[in-house]
Each structure stands twice: as C-alpha cells, then as structure tokens.
Motif scaffolding. Structure first.
Motif, short mmCIF file in Angstrom:
data_model
loop_
_atom_site.label_atom_id
_atom_site.label_comp_id
_atom_site.label_asym_id
_atom_site.label_seq_id
_atom_site.Cartn_x
_atom_site.Cartn_y
_atom_site.Cartn_z
N VAL A 226 0.86 -1.17 0.00
CA VAL A 226 0.00 0.00 0.00
C VAL A 226 0.90 1.23 0.00
O VAL A 226 2.02 1.19 0.52
CB VAL A 226 -0.94 -0.01 1.23
CG1 VAL A 226 -0.16 0.14 2.52
CG2 VAL A 226 -2.01 1.06 1.11
N ASP A 227 0.45 2.30 -0.61
CA ASP A 227 1.25 3.52 -0.68
C ASP A 227 0.98 4.37 0.56
O ASP A 227 -0.08 4.99 0.68
CB ASP A 227 0.89 4.31 -1.94
CG ASP A 227 1.82 5.49 -2.18
OD1 ASP A 227 2.53 5.88 -1.24
OD2 ASP A 227 1.82 6.02 -3.30
N PRO A 228 1.92 4.42 1.51
CA PRO A 228 1.68 5.16 2.76
C PRO A 228 1.68 6.67 2.56
O PRO A 228 1.30 7.40 3.48
CB PRO A 228 2.85 4.72 3.65
CG PRO A 228 3.92 4.31 2.71
CD PRO A 228 3.23 3.74 1.50
N GLU A 359 -2.67 -12.08 9.41
CA GLU A 359 -1.32 -11.70 8.98
C GLU A 359 -1.20 -10.20 8.79
O GLU A 359 -0.09 -9.66 8.80
CB GLU A 359 -0.96 -12.43 7.69
CG GLU A 359 -0.96 -13.95 7.83
CD GLU A 359 -0.75 -14.66 6.51
OE1 GLU A 359 0.05 -14.16 5.69
OE2 GLU A 359 -1.42 -15.69 6.28
N TYR A 360 -2.33 -9.53 8.62
CA TYR A 360 -2.33 -8.09 8.39
C TYR A 360 -2.93 -7.31 9.55
O TYR A 360 -2.76 -6.10 9.65
CB TYR A 360 -3.07 -7.76 7.09
CG TYR A 360 -2.32 -8.22 5.88
CD1 TYR A 360 -1.36 -7.40 5.28
CD2 TYR A 360 -2.53 -9.48 5.32
CE1 TYR A 360 -0.63 -7.83 4.17
CE2 TYR A 360 -1.81 -9.91 4.21
CZ TYR A 360 -0.87 -9.08 3.65
OH TYR A 360 -0.15 -9.50 2.54
N VAL A 361 -3.65 -7.99 10.42
CA VAL A 361 -4.18 -7.39 11.64
C VAL A 361 -3.62 -8.19 12.81
O VAL A 361 -3.94 -9.38 12.96
CB VAL A 361 -5.72 -7.41 11.67
CG1 VAL A 361 -6.23 -6.77 12.96
CG2 VAL A 361 -6.29 -6.68 10.45
N LYS A 362 -2.77 -7.58 13.62
CA LYS A 362 -2.11 -8.27 14.72
C LYS A 362 -2.98 -8.17 15.97
O LYS A 362 -3.22 -7.09 16.50
CB LYS A 362 -0.73 -7.67 14.97
CG LYS A 362 0.19 -7.71 13.75
CD LYS A 362 0.42 -9.14 13.28
CE LYS A 362 1.31 -9.21 12.07
NZ LYS A 362 1.51 -10.59 11.59
N ASP A 404 3.90 0.68 7.34
CA ASP A 404 5.13 1.33 6.89
C ASP A 404 6.29 0.34 6.80
O ASP A 404 7.07 0.35 5.85
CB ASP A 404 5.52 2.46 7.86
CG ASP A 404 4.84 3.77 7.52
OD1 ASP A 404 4.43 3.94 6.36
OD2 ASP A 404 4.72 4.62 8.42
N GLN A 405 6.40 -0.51 7.81
CA GLN A 405 7.57 -1.38 7.94
C GLN A 405 7.47 -2.66 7.12
O GLN A 405 8.50 -3.21 6.70
CB GLN A 405 7.78 -1.73 9.42
CG GLN A 405 8.13 -0.53 10.29
CD GLN A 405 8.05 -0.83 11.77
OE1 GLN A 405 7.78 -1.96 12.19
NE2 GLN A 405 8.25 0.20 12.59
N LYS A 410 6.85 0.11 -1.93
CA LYS A 410 8.29 0.04 -2.17
C LYS A 410 8.86 -1.31 -1.76
O LYS A 410 9.63 -1.94 -2.50
CB LYS A 410 9.00 1.15 -1.41
CG LYS A 410 10.51 1.17 -1.59
CD LYS A 410 11.15 2.30 -0.81
CE LYS A 410 12.68 2.28 -0.94
NZ LYS A 410 13.30 3.39 -0.16
N LEU A 411 8.46 -1.79 -0.58
CA LEU A 411 8.93 -3.11 -0.12
C LEU A 411 8.43 -4.22 -1.03
O LEU A 411 9.16 -5.16 -1.34
CB LEU A 411 8.47 -3.36 1.31
CG LEU A 411 9.36 -2.84 2.43
CD1 LEU A 411 8.68 -3.02 3.77
CD2 LEU A 411 10.71 -3.54 2.41
#
Length: 429
Positions: A226-228, A359-362, A404-405, A410-411
């Motif tokens: 996703v583009d932050p 995996e996307y919601v901790k 972000d991380q 980009k990642l």
C-alpha cells in the motif's frame, strides 16, 4: 528487464494490487507492461487489451464467446471455451520480448471467463512464468474461496456453493455441477508446468502446497503493498466536518458490498452493528454500493454516511481517516486491500480470524482478530474501542507503523525484484 503481466482488470482488490505494483516498477525504470481482459480506458501505452493484441476473425471470436458464456451459465465449463486469443498471446511481439510473464487474476467478476487457462502451458515452455494468486480459483473446480469446503484437496464435486450458498440467485442446477470436471481440467493443464507461485498471505500459500499446484517450481510469500504517502492519517476533523459528522461522535468505518455478496458479509456487519449498546453519537461511514439503508432495523438510531463507490484513492483515505475503528466482517479473504488501507490510515481493525486476515491485523496490537463467527465478541471489541479511545489510538498508530515497515509498495517492489532475479538466474541454468 521487461515484465509482462496478465490480468482481467486493474480495478477491484486484485487489480488495484497489480496497478500499484506496475506503477512502482515503472518508477524504478523497469519495463512493466500489462495485458488486460476488459477494454482499455485511458491512454497509457503500457496497458494493452488482449483482444487488441491478438487478431482473431470476428466470426470465430463471437462464436467462442457465445460458447463460453453458454457453458459458463449452464454448467460452469466456460473457461474451456474461452478466448481463442489466449492461444495466440505467446506469439505476440510483446510476450516474445518479455523476460518474465507474470499471471495475476484469470477469472473475472461473477466467474466469467476471459482467458483460457490451458494456454499457460505453451507460454511456460518459452518464458519463465510467475503466477501471483489472489484467491483459490487456480486450484478449485469453481470457487474463488471454498469457505468451509475442502473438496478441492481431492477433486471437488459436489460443490456446496452451487447448491446451498444463500443469496446467490445465479446458482446452477445441482445435476449440472461440473466442478470436478473443471478441477481435473486444471490439474491436467498445470501438471508439470514450472510455475513460480507467489502468494500475498501465508494462509493461501499453505493451501496451495496441498493442492493440485503442489508440484510448482517455487512458492514465495510477498505481502501486498500500500502507498503510505496516499493512505495516511488525514485531516480527521476537517474530513468529518465535510461529511457532516460531529467531532464528538464515535465513527465506525467500513468498506462493503451489497447484501447479495455472501462472502463480504453485509449480513454479519448488520448483526454486529445491531448489537452495539450505545447508538447515539455513533456514525457508520460505509464506502461501497450498499444501496439505501434507511429503515434497516440494525442501523436504527445511528448516523449513516454512505458516499457509495469512491474511486479516487486520496478521497478514500480521507473518508477512512474519519473513523475510530475499521470493521471488517468478511467470511473469508486472502489479503484484502482495505485492511492495509485502513491500517495505513491509522485505524485499528476488528475482523474475523479467517483467511489471511491475522497476517495483516495483529491481535491485541493493531486491532482485534475474532474467532469466526462470534458476533457477540466482535460487537464487544468494537464497543471496547469506544470505551477506551486511548487504546484505539494506540492500536491505530501501531497499525500505521506495521504498514510502513512491512506492507509498503516500495517493499513489495523490492521483494518482487529479488524474485525476478532468482527466476531469471534459474532459467539460465
């Protein structure tokens, strides 16, 4: 390096994921080209319609399209008749000049065929093929998500989604269930083909490992990007004022489909909301074409802000950012884009522990992951964020950090670039 992608559309969740990846590759100087099934809109020289690339006599094209539609409606075997253009794609200059051929979504909305999956074998003889799955369709005989059914492990049929799933008016007659025929057709078409499989969730990867794709050349997990810089905490109070929401209201954000979409679970959303204790000073912000909700008993006493479908991503981010919590009651999803978008906008999410959601919601860190399908617990989790706004903000900030991380565009591009290099190195051996 030239990467040629194949997908039905650049809209929707899977299409949006590819569009973002395509744009990120081009920004890095990589020659990314996309072949789509639907008519091309806009003037991008890098987006091509399959039917424009491969010339097929008009009479033949019409005949095969009619056959595909007829068989798809009658018995679900439309893919076997779909798109004579599929078999000519490998001979186009675009594909011949590609270093890697990357497959995305091969089925269209409503399971309408646009590409003949049997054509992939011939392409894979000449080019390294990466197949990034968005759902389970490639290894089932009918469905994109099997829900509770595991017949896809052994061969499908009889298919419960063709006979028992509620809310599907288009269901075919049980005596014409050909899910087993289609499963076997896929097994034969993909057997021995050295696909390099990519999965946006570990959940989907593990399903594929025990499926008819188990002998693929490689299995790689690459999270969605996703583009932050677009999806970010926006001017919350300004956006609330723009949408007519009081700055003191508790706001539940959601992205929903209409009530006929069983998997996206509008009915479960209504159930959860209907259980909320406090209804005054509560606003539902619902993005999506859900229709007129006036008079729905579950929403009585609540302010409803429903802008409908929102195509502009900056506008989506602004609307999402008005929320205190994001509610996502889907019955199953692989890696829904909206989970990433809500997290990037610093919203905690409440969802069920199905598919790749966890995996996307901790759990307990960026939101709450609820046991399926405990409606009481899901409603209580939403209520808890209302009762403790400090916790809601803390989980929202953690969600933003996680995106972000781990989940930036980009990642995602960097991970794909690493895979591209590995695939090309192995192809040269």
């Amino acid at each position: 390096m030239r990467i040629v992608h194949l997908t039905y559309t650049l809209r929707g969740g899977a299409g949006t994921a590819l569009r973002r990846h395509h744009e990120a590759l081009r920004e890095k100087g990589i020659d990314s080209q996309v072949v789509v099934g639907e008519a091309v809109k806009g003037d991008s020289p890098y987006i091509h319609c399959l039917k424009d690339l491969v010339e097929v006599p008009e009479a033949k094209a019409r005949a095969f399209e009619a056959l595909a539609r007829r068989h798809q409606k009658r018995d679900g075997t439309g893919d076997l008749w779909a798109s004579p253009e599929s078999f000519g794609l490998k001979d186009t200059e675009l594909v011949r000049s590609a270093d890697i051929f990357e497959v995305r979504q091969l089925h269209a909305g409503g399971h309408r065929p646009f590409f003949n999956f049997r054509a992939l074998r011939a392409i894979a003889r000449e080019k390294p093929v990466i197949w990034r799955l968005s759902d389970m369709w490639a290894f089932t005989g009918y469905c994109a998500y099997s829900l509770d059914c595991e017949r896809w492990r052994e061969g499908c049929g009889p298919c419960p989604q063709l006979t028992t799933e509620p809310g599907k008016a288009e269901l075919r007659r049980p005596d014409r269930d050909n899910s087993a025929i289609m499963w076997n057709a896929r097994r034969k078409a993909f057997k021995g083909v050295p696909f390099n499989m990519v999965f946006p969730s570990e959940w989907l990867l593990e399903q594929a490992r025990v499926s008819l794709l188990k002998d693929a050349a490689s299995f790689t997990h690459i999270p969605v990007g996703v583009d932050p810089s677009v999806f970010r905490p926006a001017a919350r109070q300004a956006n609330r004022a723009r949408l007519g929401i009081s700055k003191t209201n508790f706001v539940i954000s959601a992205v929903l489909s209409n009530s006929k979409n069983y998997r996206k679970a509008f009915d479960l959303f209504a159930d959860v909301v209907g259980r909320l204790r406090e209804r005054q000073r509560t606003t539902l912000v619902i993005v999506g074409n859900v229709g007129d909700l006036e008079g729905h008993p579950a929403f009585e006493g609540l302010q409803i802000v429903s802008p409908g479908f929102v195509g502009d991503e900056a506008e989506q981010a602004g609307i999402l950012s008005t929320g205190d919590v994001f509610l996502f009651p889907s019955r199953c999803d692989n890696s829904a884009q909206v989970l990433l978008e809500a997290g990037a906008c610093a919203l905690p999410t409440v969802c069920f522990d199905v598919g790749g959601n966890a995996e996307y919601v901790k759990e307990g860190e960026t939101g709450r992951v609820i046991e399926p399908f405990d409606m009481v617990a899901m409603s209580a989790a939403v209520q808890a964020y209302r009762d403790d706004p400090v916790l809601a903000k803390a989980h929202g900030k953690a969600a933003r950090r996680f995106m972000d991380q781990e989940c930036s565009v980009k990642l995602q591009r960097q991970r794909f670039q690493k895979l591209y290099a590995s695939v090309l190195a192995n192809a040269g051996k």
